[in-house]
Scaffold this active site. Sequence first.
Site, PDB file in Angstrom:
ATOM      1  N   LYS A 137      23.828  47.417 125.890  1.00 42.49           N
ATOM      2  CA  LYS A 137      24.156  46.317 126.781  1.00 42.49           C
ATOM      3  C   LYS A 137      22.958  46.008 127.676  1.00 42.49           C
ATOM      4  O   LYS A 137      22.352  46.912 128.274  1.00 42.49           O
ATOM      5  CB  LYS A 137      25.372  46.669 127.642  1.00 42.49           C
ATOM      6  CG  LYS A 137      26.666  46.814 126.840  1.00 42.49           C
ATOM      7  CD  LYS A 137      27.135  45.486 126.277  1.00 42.49           C
ATOM      8  CE  LYS A 137      28.490  45.598 125.593  1.00 42.49           C
ATOM      9  NZ  LYS A 137      28.996  44.311 125.096  1.00 42.49           N
ATOM     10  N   LYS A 236      35.582  38.670 116.577  1.00 45.66           N
ATOM     11  CA  LYS A 236      36.587  39.536 117.180  1.00 45.66           C
ATOM     12  C   LYS A 236      37.949  39.148 116.623  1.00 45.66           C
ATOM     13  O   LYS A 236      38.353  37.979 116.719  1.00 45.66           O
ATOM     14  CB  LYS A 236      36.594  39.394 118.705  1.00 45.66           C
ATOM     15  CG  LYS A 236      35.261  39.689 119.382  1.00 45.66           C
ATOM     16  CD  LYS A 236      34.927  41.148 119.307  1.00 45.66           C
ATOM     17  CE  LYS A 236      33.962  41.614 120.392  1.00 45.66           C
ATOM     18  NZ  LYS A 236      32.877  40.739 120.761  1.00 45.66           N
TER      19      LYS A 236
END
Length: 338
Positions: A137, A236
């Site tokens: 991240k 997703k």
Amino acid sequence: MKQRSVLHLAIPLREPFVTSQGVLAERELVVIRLEDDDGTTGFGEAAPLESYDGVSIGAVIDSLRMGPPPRGAPPQARAAWELAELDLQRRRLGRPLGDPFNDQIPVNMTLPAGPPEEVAAAAAEGLRAGYSCFKVKVGLADDVERVGAVREAVGPWPALRVDANAAWPVEEAVAAIDDLAPLDLELVEQPCATLEEIAAVRLRVGVPVAADESITGVEDVVAAARLGACDAVNVKLSGSGGFGPARDALRSARDHGMAAWLSSTLDGPWGIAAALQLASSESLSLACGLATLELFDAELARALAAPSRGLMAVPQGPGLGVEVSEAALREVLVEEVL
């Protein structure tokens, strides 16, 4: 006549999960359970994350109170209902949701945006465990130090992705990616908020670019292709509206010459199981971001086998192939809504 119950869960994380969007200490999910007259039960899961997709737990619960979610309901609610129906139907037939082609799926290790030395230590542990793909991240001031520490910890050969979660405007994205490019990145995920911005960045950098938050279905995949926005898309299942819509998005990406993979937004075991079956059915080659159950500190997280050597076993059914005990559900239950 099906009986249904809607469960609001809160699963604690082993450690706070840090991204450019904030810190998450627990993961709230909504689970729907459908039970037929013969006692066959199907489970479905909604995994909204308001800081990520703008959808609240309350909005999903409201959409599931009266039965099948209406048109225009959050895609996560539609996904939960679809998965519960499919799980129920396929359990009756003794078959999985999809047609699994592979017994195992390659997965990446996801590393939060913590202090560089801590993230590098976690990466080194992941390397020893057999991971060959790492996602870090980014979107914070110390990105170069953190990603550089990870690259040093894992060495030159593993694939290294970074995910900004739409943290940057265009000019900052270009500068940040240029700074990170010498670390040999496989790709940079969702550098900016919109497909138009991502397209502008892609024209100016030498690292492959992927879209994530901007992809919620086939229409977004088509728009990304039209704009030349990205080299790959991250789909997703919950945010796409279910197994069928996510499958359609993956196939659309392939038809438009883009790579694709599936990942979790810290989903529970039902969502992970469905995504593993879909990834296997579609023979995805990129490592999928589905090795996230190990971030949870709860019995429920052990409903699926942990990754081994960077691979996750694909549940073979029946249905989702997930069995969660009542005790494991009670451990993380906030409220039984219905």
